[in-house]
Write a protein that holds these residues in place. Sequence first.
Motif, PDB file in Angstrom:
ATOM      1  N   VAL A  32       0.820  -1.217   0.000  1.00  0.00           N
ATOM      2  CA  VAL A  32       0.000   0.000   0.000  1.00  0.00           C
ATOM      3  C   VAL A  32       0.853   1.265   0.000  1.00  0.00           C
ATOM      4  O   VAL A  32       0.369   2.342  -0.353  1.00  0.00           O
ATOM      5  CB  VAL A  32      -0.968   0.014   1.206  1.00  0.00           C
ATOM      6  N   ARG A  33       2.121   1.152   0.368  1.00  0.00           N
ATOM      7  CA  ARG A  33       2.987   2.331   0.397  1.00  0.00           C
ATOM      8  C   ARG A  33       3.485   2.701  -0.996  1.00  0.00           C
ATOM      9  O   ARG A  33       3.805   3.861  -1.257  1.00  0.00           O
ATOM     10  CB  ARG A  33       4.188   2.081   1.316  1.00  0.00           C
ATOM     11  N   LYS A  34       3.552   1.718  -1.895  1.00  0.00           N
ATOM     12  CA  LYS A  34       4.165   1.956  -3.203  1.00  0.00           C
ATOM     13  C   LYS A  34       3.212   1.786  -4.376  1.00  0.00           C
ATOM     14  O   LYS A  34       3.398   2.407  -5.422  1.00  0.00           O
ATOM     15  CB  LYS A  34       5.349   1.002  -3.401  1.00  0.00           C
ATOM     16  N   GLU A  35       2.222   0.918  -4.221  1.00  0.00           N
ATOM     17  CA  GLU A  35       1.382   0.569  -5.363  1.00  0.00           C
ATOM     18  C   GLU A  35       0.215   1.535  -5.521  1.00  0.00           C
ATOM     19  O   GLU A  35      -0.082   2.330  -4.634  1.00  0.00           O
ATOM     20  CB  GLU A  35       0.895  -0.873  -5.238  1.00  0.00           C
ATOM     21  N   ARG A  36      -0.463   1.444  -6.658  1.00  0.00           N
ATOM     22  CA  ARG A  36      -1.496   2.415  -6.999  1.00  0.00           C
ATOM     23  C   ARG A  36      -2.789   1.724  -7.430  1.00  0.00           C
ATOM     24  O   ARG A  36      -2.800   0.574  -7.858  1.00  0.00           O
ATOM     25  CB  ARG A  36      -0.999   3.324  -8.138  1.00  0.00           C
ATOM     26  N   ILE A  37      -3.866   2.466  -7.350  1.00  0.00           N
ATOM     27  CA  ILE A  37      -5.181   1.969  -7.753  1.00  0.00           C
ATOM     28  C   ILE A  37      -5.311   2.024  -9.277  1.00  0.00           C
ATOM     29  O   ILE A  37      -4.956   3.025  -9.901  1.00  0.00           O
ATOM     30  CB  ILE A  37      -6.297   2.809  -7.106  1.00  0.00           C
ATOM     31  N   VAL A  38      -5.837   0.945  -9.870  1.00  0.00           N
ATOM     32  CA  VAL A  38      -6.120   0.944 -11.306  1.00  0.00           C
ATOM     33  C   VAL A  38      -7.617   0.796 -11.597  1.00  0.00           C
ATOM     34  O   VAL A  38      -8.057   1.035 -12.724  1.00  0.00           O
ATOM     35  CB  VAL A  38      -5.341  -0.167 -12.048  1.00  0.00           C
ATOM     36  N   GLU A  39      -8.391   0.398 -10.582  1.00  0.00           N
ATOM     37  CA  GLU A  39      -9.840   0.288 -10.764  1.00  0.00           C
ATOM     38  C   GLU A  39     -10.512   0.321  -9.401  1.00  0.00           C
ATOM     39  O   GLU A  39      -9.979  -0.195  -8.421  1.00  0.00           O
ATOM     40  CB  GLU A  39     -10.210  -1.014 -11.485  1.00  0.00           C
ATOM     41  N   TYR A  40     -11.675   0.942  -9.334  1.00  0.00           N
ATOM     42  CA  TYR A  40     -12.459   0.935  -8.104  1.00  0.00           C
ATOM     43  C   TYR A  40     -13.917   0.684  -8.448  1.00  0.00           C
ATOM     44  O   TYR A  40     -14.370   0.917  -9.577  1.00  0.00           O
ATOM     45  CB  TYR A  40     -12.324   2.255  -7.333  1.00  0.00           C
ATOM     46  N   ALA A  41     -14.660   0.200  -7.460  1.00  0.00           N
ATOM     47  CA  ALA A  41     -16.100   0.010  -7.634  1.00  0.00           C
ATOM     48  C   ALA A  41     -16.800   0.209  -6.303  1.00  0.00           C
ATOM     49  O   ALA A  41     -16.314  -0.227  -5.253  1.00  0.00           O
ATOM     50  CB  ALA A  41     -16.408  -1.384  -8.181  1.00  0.00           C
ATOM     51  N   LEU A  97     -21.016   2.849  -9.009  1.00  0.00           N
ATOM     52  CA  LEU A  97     -19.927   3.723  -9.436  1.00  0.00           C
ATOM     53  C   LEU A  97     -18.687   2.872  -9.622  1.00  0.00           C
ATOM     54  O   LEU A  97     -18.211   2.238  -8.677  1.00  0.00           O
ATOM     55  CB  LEU A  97     -19.670   4.815  -8.390  1.00  0.00           C
ATOM     56  N   GLN A  98     -18.164   2.852 -10.817  1.00  0.00           N
ATOM     57  CA  GLN A  98     -16.969   2.063 -11.092  1.00  0.00           C
ATOM     58  C   GLN A  98     -16.183   2.727 -12.205  1.00  0.00           C
ATOM     59  O   GLN A  98     -16.753   3.365 -13.089  1.00  0.00           O
ATOM     60  CB  GLN A  98     -17.340   0.634 -11.480  1.00  0.00           C
ATOM     61  N   SER A  99     -14.882   2.597 -12.142  1.00  0.00           N
ATOM     62  CA  SER A  99     -14.055   3.217 -13.172  1.00  0.00           C
ATOM     63  C   SER A  99     -12.638   2.664 -13.117  1.00  0.00           C
ATOM     64  O   SER A  99     -12.158   2.241 -12.057  1.00  0.00           O
ATOM     65  CB  SER A  99     -14.007   4.735 -12.978  1.00  0.00           C
ATOM     66  N   LEU A 100     -11.987   2.694 -14.256  1.00  0.00           N
ATOM     67  CA  LEU A 100     -10.551   2.483 -14.307  1.00  0.00           C
ATOM     68  C   LEU A 100      -9.864   3.776 -13.883  1.00  0.00           C
ATOM     69  O   LEU A 100     -10.454   4.859 -13.956  1.00  0.00           O
ATOM     70  CB  LEU A 100     -10.118   2.094 -15.721  1.00  0.00           C
ATOM     71  N   VAL A 101      -8.624   3.661 -13.432  1.00  0.00           N
ATOM     72  CA  VAL A 101      -7.856   4.818 -12.965  1.00  0.00           C
ATOM     73  C   VAL A 101      -6.443   4.718 -13.539  1.00  0.00           C
ATOM     74  O   VAL A 101      -5.833   3.640 -13.522  1.00  0.00           O
ATOM     75  CB  VAL A 101      -7.775   4.849 -11.420  1.00  0.00           C
ATOM     76  N   TYR A 102      -5.934   5.843 -14.020  1.00  0.00           N
ATOM     77  CA  TYR A 102      -4.546   5.869 -14.493  1.00  0.00           C
ATOM     78  C   TYR A 102      -3.623   5.921 -13.278  1.00  0.00           C
ATOM     79  O   TYR A 102      -3.659   6.874 -12.498  1.00  0.00           O
ATOM     80  CB  TYR A 102      -4.314   7.085 -15.381  1.00  0.00           C
ATOM     81  N   PRO A 103      -2.769   4.908 -13.072  1.00  0.00           N
ATOM     82  CA  PRO A 103      -1.986   4.823 -11.839  1.00  0.00           C
ATOM     83  C   PRO A 103      -0.680   5.617 -11.842  1.00  0.00           C
ATOM     84  O   PRO A 103       0.044   5.614 -10.842  1.00  0.00           O
ATOM     85  CB  PRO A 103      -1.696   3.323 -11.738  1.00  0.00           C
ATOM     86  N   GLY A 122     -13.393  12.869  -5.847  1.00  0.00           N
ATOM     87  CA  GLY A 122     -14.600  13.630  -5.529  1.00  0.00           C
ATOM     88  C   GLY A 122     -15.850  12.769  -5.575  1.00  0.00           C
ATOM     89  O   GLY A 122     -16.670  12.783  -4.645  1.00  0.00           O
ATOM     90  N   GLU A 123     -16.007  11.995  -6.645  1.00  0.00           N
ATOM     91  CA  GLU A 123     -17.174  11.117  -6.779  1.00  0.00           C
ATOM     92  C   GLU A 123     -17.129   9.981  -5.765  1.00  0.00           C
ATOM     93  O   GLU A 123     -18.163   9.577  -5.221  1.00  0.00           O
ATOM     94  CB  GLU A 123     -17.247  10.556  -8.202  1.00  0.00           C
ATOM     95  N   ILE A 124     -15.937   9.471  -5.519  1.00  0.00           N
ATOM     96  CA  ILE A 124     -15.789   8.400  -4.528  1.00  0.00           C
ATOM     97  C   ILE A 124     -16.242   8.892  -3.156  1.00  0.00           C
ATOM     98  O   ILE A 124     -16.991   8.215  -2.440  1.00  0.00           O
ATOM     99  CB  ILE A 124     -14.327   7.912  -4.481  1.00  0.00           C
ATOM    100  N   SER A 125     -15.792  10.087  -2.784  1.00  0.00           N
ATOM    101  CA  SER A 125     -16.123  10.632  -1.463  1.00  0.00           C
ATOM    102  C   SER A 125     -17.616  10.882  -1.304  1.00  0.00           C
ATOM    103  O   SER A 125     -18.182  10.667  -0.228  1.00  0.00           O
ATOM    104  CB  SER A 125     -15.349  11.929  -1.215  1.00  0.00           C
ATOM    105  N   LYS A 126     -18.267  11.343  -2.358  1.00  0.00           N
ATOM    106  CA  LYS A 126     -19.706  11.610  -2.284  1.00  0.00           C
ATOM    107  C   LYS A 126     -20.480  10.368  -1.857  1.00  0.00           C
ATOM    108  O   LYS A 126     -21.454  10.454  -1.106  1.00  0.00           O
ATOM    109  CB  LYS A 126     -20.226  12.090  -3.641  1.00  0.00           C
ATOM    110  N   ILE A 127     -20.047   9.220  -2.346  1.00  0.00           N
ATOM    111  CA  ILE A 127     -20.756   7.982  -2.021  1.00  0.00           C
ATOM    112  C   ILE A 127     -20.315   7.420  -0.674  1.00  0.00           C
ATOM    113  O   ILE A 127     -21.140   6.968   0.128  1.00  0.00           O
ATOM    114  CB  ILE A 127     -20.551   6.939  -3.135  1.00  0.00           C
ATOM    115  N   ILE A 128     -19.029   7.451  -0.393  1.00  0.00           N
ATOM    116  CA  ILE A 128     -18.530   6.822   0.834  1.00  0.00           C
ATOM    117  C   ILE A 128     -18.898   7.612   2.082  1.00  0.00           C
ATOM    118  O   ILE A 128     -19.210   7.018   3.130  1.00  0.00           O
ATOM    119  CB  ILE A 128     -17.002   6.620   0.749  1.00  0.00           C
TER     120      ILE A 128
END
Length: 270
Positions: free
Chosen positions: A23-32, A45-51, A81-87
């Motif tokens: 978690v210290r080095k790696e990055r998110i590529v997709e969330y749902a 809400l789901q999307s790919l993410v540029y890491p 922003g969109e993630i926070s609105k839901i969480i």
Amino acid sequence: MAGEIFDGFRVVGFDLETTGFDVRKERIVEYALIGSDVDGSDINLQSLVYPEKRIPFEASNVHGIKDQDVRDSGNFSEHIGEISKIINDSIVVGHNIIKFDWKMLEMECFRAGVETPKPRAIIDTLVIARKLKIPGRHKLGILCNKYGIDLSNAHRADADAGATLILLWKIMKENPRFFRGTIDDLQDSLAGVRRENLLGPGLEDLEPVPQSRGLLRINNTEIIIAFGKHKGRSLDEINRNDPRYLNWLFSPSSPIERTVCEKYKHLFQG
């Protein structure tokens, strides 16, 4: 019903796919985020993410996401922003969410210089499975197979998030006693703050079944056994998980009065 613990809340399954496990080095590529709002409307809400780094072959081999898939997906700052609105103020459910997904989200927020979303509660089905001592290994795929949940698209965020929500519901139906209290009681129990048997009303608070000498108690529409190895469990739950014990409970060897046995025995026959 056990599901009442979540009444009045937005409830979402949450899952991430990443470039790796550190978690210290790696990055998110997709969330749902998959679930339902307070009014019952669907959330998806789901999307790919540029890491902002290359996706290792080993990671792509797990979730199938490659560099070219995320090139135009926007970095994490464009999604938070969109993630926070839901969480925010939601009950967020995940499998191994506490040790992985949530820590990964926190690190991404730290890098982006934004505040981490503030859920009402975080519920980890891995912790629940261990707490309830569900037999077998507790990987998401294994548990889904055990409970008959389709996970044919495993290791994609939307599939895992949705499956985790269904898994929680099935565990709740199988173990209603564990979910009788409030959402705060549940969080405390999972964190080890309270013992499981302090969730919801205690046996001494429940009305005894007439002529049962207090060995059976009434909790709304359920009959709860107040002694022995299944103390605190409902007759319905025992019938599902240990029918041989229920047969003994209604047999002449039972310490329960015969008139009481006959009253309830027919409910579990046939």
